[in-house]
Scaffold this active site. Structure first.
Site, PDB file in Angstrom:
ATOM      1  N   GLY A  81       0.816  -1.206   0.000  1.00 16.58           N
ATOM      2  CA  GLY A  81       0.000   0.000   0.000  1.00 16.58           C
ATOM      3  C   GLY A  81       0.849   1.255   0.000  1.00 16.58           C
ATOM      4  N   GLY A 155      -6.544  -7.934  -5.607  1.00 16.07           N
ATOM      5  CA  GLY A 155      -5.367  -7.583  -6.388  1.00 16.07           C
ATOM      6  C   GLY A 155      -4.399  -8.740  -6.375  1.00 16.07           C
ATOM      7  CB  ILE A 157      -2.119  -9.410  -1.622  1.00 17.87           C
ATOM      8  CG1 ILE A 157      -0.701  -8.824  -1.589  1.00 17.87           C
ATOM      9  CG2 ILE A 157      -2.422 -10.124  -0.303  1.00 17.87           C
ATOM     10  CD1 ILE A 157      -0.471  -7.793  -0.515  1.00 17.87           C
ATOM     11  NE  ARG A 178     -10.719   0.913  -8.323  1.00 21.45           N
ATOM     12  CZ  ARG A 178      -9.564   1.533  -8.484  1.00 21.45           C
ATOM     13  NH1 ARG A 178      -9.248   2.561  -7.722  1.00 21.45           N
ATOM     14  NH2 ARG A 178      -8.712   1.130  -9.406  1.00 21.45           N
ATOM     15  NE  ARG A 237      -1.141  -0.407   5.166  1.00 16.16           N
ATOM     16  CZ  ARG A 237      -0.401  -1.332   4.571  1.00 16.16           C
ATOM     17  NH1 ARG A 237      -0.716  -2.615   4.752  1.00 16.16           N
ATOM     18  NH2 ARG A 237       0.611  -1.017   3.807  1.00 16.16           N
ATOM     19  CG  ASP A 260      -0.531  -9.248   9.991  1.00 13.26           C
ATOM     20  OD1 ASP A 260       0.166  -9.612  10.965  1.00 13.26           O
ATOM     21  OD2 ASP A 260      -0.041  -8.686   8.992  1.00 13.26           O
ATOM     22  CG  HIS A 284       1.395  -4.543  10.042  1.00 11.86           C
ATOM     23  ND1 HIS A 284       0.959  -3.244   9.886  1.00 11.86           N
ATOM     24  CD2 HIS A 284       1.570  -5.031   8.779  1.00 11.86           C
ATOM     25  CE1 HIS A 284       0.883  -2.955   8.580  1.00 11.86           C
ATOM     26  NE2 HIS A 284       1.254  -4.028   7.903  1.00 11.86           N
ATOM     27  N   GLY A 286       2.634  -9.595   8.092  1.00 12.57           N
ATOM     28  CA  GLY A 286       2.290 -10.249   6.839  1.00 12.57           C
ATOM     29  C   GLY A 286       3.434 -10.274   5.846  1.00 12.57           C
TER      30      GLY A 286
END
Length: 321
Positions: A81, A155, A157, A178, A237, A260, A284, A286
């Site tokens: 990101g 996406g 991931i 999206r 996130r 995570d 966090h 990952g």
């Protein structure tokens, strides 16, 4: 762009002599500067043309030099990101390419996603506590086999997560992004269809970037549409989930969660999420594996070879204008 008569600074969070296949400084006109978020800048930011953002150092450090980088042409993050640099993008000159680290984190993040799903369903946290207490906690536990999984954020991931789900004999994997499209694995639904898909999913995986459209995407309405007993997995996130709404649902015992990422992050001592029933938390991690550094170095070297040759960058998410 080539720099035959002048040099352009490149700010790297990894020492240049530790990255193979970088363009040679003399021939390319690039001058490598090491900066990993220290209080002192390594050189005048105005001379920086290519900025590789320090990894996992937070938004404040990431954006600190941006306003002074008046010669900047490329911002390269080492994360999937770019939300941590978004606050500083408005200060950049027009024409700056902002690139993410596609190709660096997919494998590691997908691995952790599967680990969180399996650990949560199969009761691994309870087994660890039972081992500490010398308790034999036998019984029947949910399996991933025959479960329906919904991946929100399809996406690279999200696709990597589905690749790793394939051997687990899931009843169905649904995908949301999206906008609608069709992939080799099947249909990707648009976000507008999410409310209709949530009630049928046993496991809901969030792997979407953090944008204004996805902030608190998993709000009270989203969570309320999840079926009783479903598992929410967040590897996106923290602010993609409304923490207050999540706490209400997990404390009731209606759903469980594996996180995570959290909001706030790092999760402070005393926060109710730490001890909420049915919640598994990882800090966090990952993308923070042994796979990160080799892939990050290859990405940096490839991007800088393109830059020195005057070629377009890969992984461009936006260009300032």
């Amino acid at each position: 762009m080539r720099f035959p008569n002048t040099t352009a600074d490149v700010w790297l969070p990894i020492p240049a002599d530790e990255i193979d296949d970088l363009p040679e400084p003399g021939a390319s006109g690039l001058n490598y500067r090491f900066w990993d978020g220290e209080p002192e800048f390594p050189a005048d930011p105005a001379h920086c043309a290519f900025y590789v953002v320090p990894y996992m150092k937070g938004s404040e450090i990431a954006v600190r030099p941006l306003a002074a980088m008046t010669s900047l042409r490329v911002v390269q993050t080492l994360s999937a990101g770019i939300d941590h640099v978004t606050p500083g993008i408005g200060s950049l000159r027009p024409g700056v390419a902002v690139c993410n680290a596609k190709g660096v984190h997919e494998a590691s993040t997908a691995e952790l996603t599967l680990a969180l799903i399996l650990a949560s369903l199969r009761g691994i946290p309870g087994f660890v506590r039972g081992q500490d207490a010398e308790e034999w906690r036998a019984g029947f536990y949910p399996a991933l086999a025959d479960k329906s999984v919904l991946i929100v954020g399809y996406g690279s991931i999200g696709a990597a997560i589905e690749d790793r789900l394939a051997p687990f004999e899931c009843a169905r994997v649904s995908r949301v992004a999206r906008s609608a499209r069709t992939t080799a694995r099947g249909e990707v639904h648009p976000l507008t269809e999410l409310p209709a898909l949530l009630p049928d999913a046993d496991v809901v995986v969030l792997s979407t970037p953090l944008t204004p459209a996805t902030r608190h995407l998993a709000d009270a309405g989203f969570l309320g549409r999840m079926k009783d007993g479903a598992l929410l997995v967040n590897v996106a996130r923290g602010p993609v989930v409304d923490t207050a709404a999540l706490l209400k649902e997990v404390e009731s015992g209606r759903i469980t969660a594996a996180l995570d990422v959290t909001d706030p992050e790092p999760l402070p001592a005393g926060h109710p999420l730490w001890h909420a029933p049915g919640v598994l938390i990882s800090p966090h991690v990952g993308g923070s594996t042994s796979a990160f550094m080799p892939r990050a170095k290859r990405l940096i070297a490839g991007q800088l070879r393109r830059f020195a040759a005057g070629e377009e960058q890969a992984n461009v998410l936006l260009t300032t204008g």
